[in-house]
Design a protein around this motif. Sequence first.
Motif, PDB file in Angstrom:
ATOM      1  N   GLN A  37       0.853  -1.188   0.000  1.00  0.00           N
ATOM      2  CA  GLN A  37       0.000   0.000   0.000  1.00  0.00           C
ATOM      3  C   GLN A  37       0.881   1.227   0.000  1.00  0.00           C
ATOM      4  O   GLN A  37       1.529   1.553   0.999  1.00  0.00           O
ATOM      5  CB  GLN A  37      -0.929   0.011   1.227  1.00  0.00           C
ATOM      6  N   GLY A  40      -1.637   7.003   0.060  1.00  0.00           N
ATOM      7  CA  GLY A  40      -2.792   7.525  -0.654  1.00  0.00           C
ATOM      8  C   GLY A  40      -3.327   6.616  -1.738  1.00  0.00           C
ATOM      9  O   GLY A  40      -4.158   7.039  -2.549  1.00  0.00           O
ATOM     10  N   GLN A  41      -2.880   5.369  -1.753  1.00  0.00           N
ATOM     11  CA  GLN A  41      -3.335   4.443  -2.781  1.00  0.00           C
ATOM     12  C   GLN A  41      -3.972   3.203  -2.171  1.00  0.00           C
ATOM     13  O   GLN A  41      -3.818   2.928  -0.981  1.00  0.00           O
ATOM     14  CB  GLN A  41      -2.155   4.054  -3.685  1.00  0.00           C
ATOM     15  N   GLY A  42      -4.680   2.482  -2.997  1.00  0.00           N
ATOM     16  CA  GLY A  42      -5.293   1.242  -2.562  1.00  0.00           C
ATOM     17  C   GLY A  42      -4.268   0.139  -2.418  1.00  0.00           C
ATOM     18  O   GLY A  42      -3.074   0.325  -2.670  1.00  0.00           O
ATOM     19  N   LEU A  43      -4.733  -1.024  -1.992  1.00  0.00           N
ATOM     20  CA  LEU A  43      -3.839  -2.151  -1.811  1.00  0.00           C
ATOM     21  C   LEU A  43      -3.504  -2.788  -3.163  1.00  0.00           C
ATOM     22  O   LEU A  43      -4.374  -2.969  -4.005  1.00  0.00           O
ATOM     23  CB  LEU A  43      -4.485  -3.198  -0.904  1.00  0.00           C
ATOM     24  N   PHE A  45      -2.043  -6.162  -4.795  1.00  0.00           N
ATOM     25  CA  PHE A  45      -1.792  -7.572  -4.532  1.00  0.00           C
ATOM     26  C   PHE A  45      -0.371  -7.956  -4.940  1.00  0.00           C
ATOM     27  O   PHE A  45       0.104  -7.573  -6.017  1.00  0.00           O
ATOM     28  CB  PHE A  45      -2.797  -8.425  -5.317  1.00  0.00           C
ATOM     29  N   LEU A  91       1.393  -5.081   3.809  1.00  0.00           N
ATOM     30  CA  LEU A  91       0.345  -5.687   4.627  1.00  0.00           C
ATOM     31  C   LEU A  91       0.245  -7.174   4.337  1.00  0.00           C
ATOM     32  O   LEU A  91       0.344  -7.614   3.192  1.00  0.00           O
ATOM     33  CB  LEU A  91      -1.004  -5.032   4.321  1.00  0.00           C
ATOM     34  N   GLU A 101     -13.391 -14.087   4.509  1.00  0.00           N
ATOM     35  CA  GLU A 101     -12.911 -12.789   4.982  1.00  0.00           C
ATOM     36  C   GLU A 101     -11.415 -12.831   5.231  1.00  0.00           C
ATOM     37  O   GLU A 101     -10.888 -13.785   5.825  1.00  0.00           O
ATOM     38  CB  GLU A 101     -13.636 -12.402   6.268  1.00  0.00           C
ATOM     39  N   GLN A 102     -10.741 -11.783   4.752  1.00  0.00           N
ATOM     40  CA  GLN A 102      -9.315 -11.646   4.992  1.00  0.00           C
ATOM     41  C   GLN A 102      -9.100 -10.808   6.256  1.00  0.00           C
ATOM     42  O   GLN A 102      -9.705  -9.747   6.410  1.00  0.00           O
ATOM     43  CB  GLN A 102      -8.637 -10.962   3.797  1.00  0.00           C
ATOM     44  N   PHE A 104      -6.347  -8.754   8.418  1.00  0.00           N
ATOM     45  CA  PHE A 104      -5.089  -8.081   8.129  1.00  0.00           C
ATOM     46  C   PHE A 104      -4.258  -7.860   9.390  1.00  0.00           C
ATOM     47  O   PHE A 104      -4.798  -7.623  10.489  1.00  0.00           O
ATOM     48  CB  PHE A 104      -5.361  -6.712   7.484  1.00  0.00           C
ATOM     49  N   GLY A 105      -2.947  -7.898   9.199  1.00  0.00           N
ATOM     50  CA  GLY A 105      -2.037  -7.447  10.220  1.00  0.00           C
ATOM     51  C   GLY A 105      -1.896  -5.929  10.154  1.00  0.00           C
ATOM     52  O   GLY A 105      -2.453  -5.287   9.264  1.00  0.00           O
ATOM     53  N   PRO A 106      -1.126  -5.350  11.082  1.00  0.00           N
ATOM     54  CA  PRO A 106      -0.972  -3.891  11.125  1.00  0.00           C
ATOM     55  C   PRO A 106      -0.029  -3.344  10.067  1.00  0.00           C
ATOM     56  O   PRO A 106       0.032  -2.133   9.856  1.00  0.00           O
ATOM     57  CB  PRO A 106      -0.410  -3.649  12.526  1.00  0.00           C
ATOM     58  N   ARG A 109       5.913  -0.751   7.839  1.00  0.00           N
ATOM     59  CA  ARG A 109       6.166   0.490   7.094  1.00  0.00           C
ATOM     60  C   ARG A 109       7.629   0.507   6.680  1.00  0.00           C
ATOM     61  O   ARG A 109       8.505   0.603   7.527  1.00  0.00           O
ATOM     62  CB  ARG A 109       5.836   1.693   7.973  1.00  0.00           C
TER      63      ARG A 109
END
Lengths: 113, 112
Positions: A37, A40-43, A45, A91, A101-102, A104-106, A109
């Motif tokens: 990620q 300001g952008q989406g995830l 894959f 992520l 359902e996925q 997610f971890g934190p 960075r």
Amino acid sequence: GAGVSQSPSNKVTEKGKDVELRCDPISGHTALYWYRQRLGQGLEFLIYFQGNSAPDKSGLPSDRFSAERTGESVSTLTIQRTQQEDSAVYLCASSLGRLNEQFFGPGTRLTVL
Amino acid sequence: QKEVEQDPGPLSVPEGAIVSLNCTYSNSAFQYFMWYRQYSRKGPELLMYTYSSGNKEDGRFTAQVDKSSKYISLFIRDSQPSDSATYLCAMSAADSNYQLIWGAGTKLIIKP
């Protein structure tokens, strides 16, 4: 029970160095995903593991990126010869299967100087 | 053109207002539609999950899917400051192995 954990939470590295990111999925989850990620952008894959099947590596952006997972346990994402454009939050998510359902971890960075 | 478009905001509304968040998409094969909420420095968490067209309600949250217009919405009633977060839409299709395609996220700010 424990959720998905990732380490380190923050990583600062110099351009050209290799980094290794770790993900501990929820126990019993056979599916594991890595995403990137950017600010300001989406995830985006990167890679998907399902049990002992061959991983779906179709999202890896270059051969500098690789990931491993042994069975249904920990996964590591390795970025070799890091570049500044690799700076992002990485992520990890796990689930019971691809349609489930996925969780997610934190995230880790990563900052490449 | 991105497969999934989402206005990044920020969207700032007063507490108690009804919030409308939207995504448009281009791939008519998408069948599964999700809304995730992401707090700062946390991973996304699933809020709503909808298959095909129609509405789904869960407490203060309502998800709508209009496949004919390739448009999905998330409504939040009686918004609270704790709803302040980034909301990401995601969608998938069987013919791409259900790989999630994500919007960029809309940052929502609820002012007390």
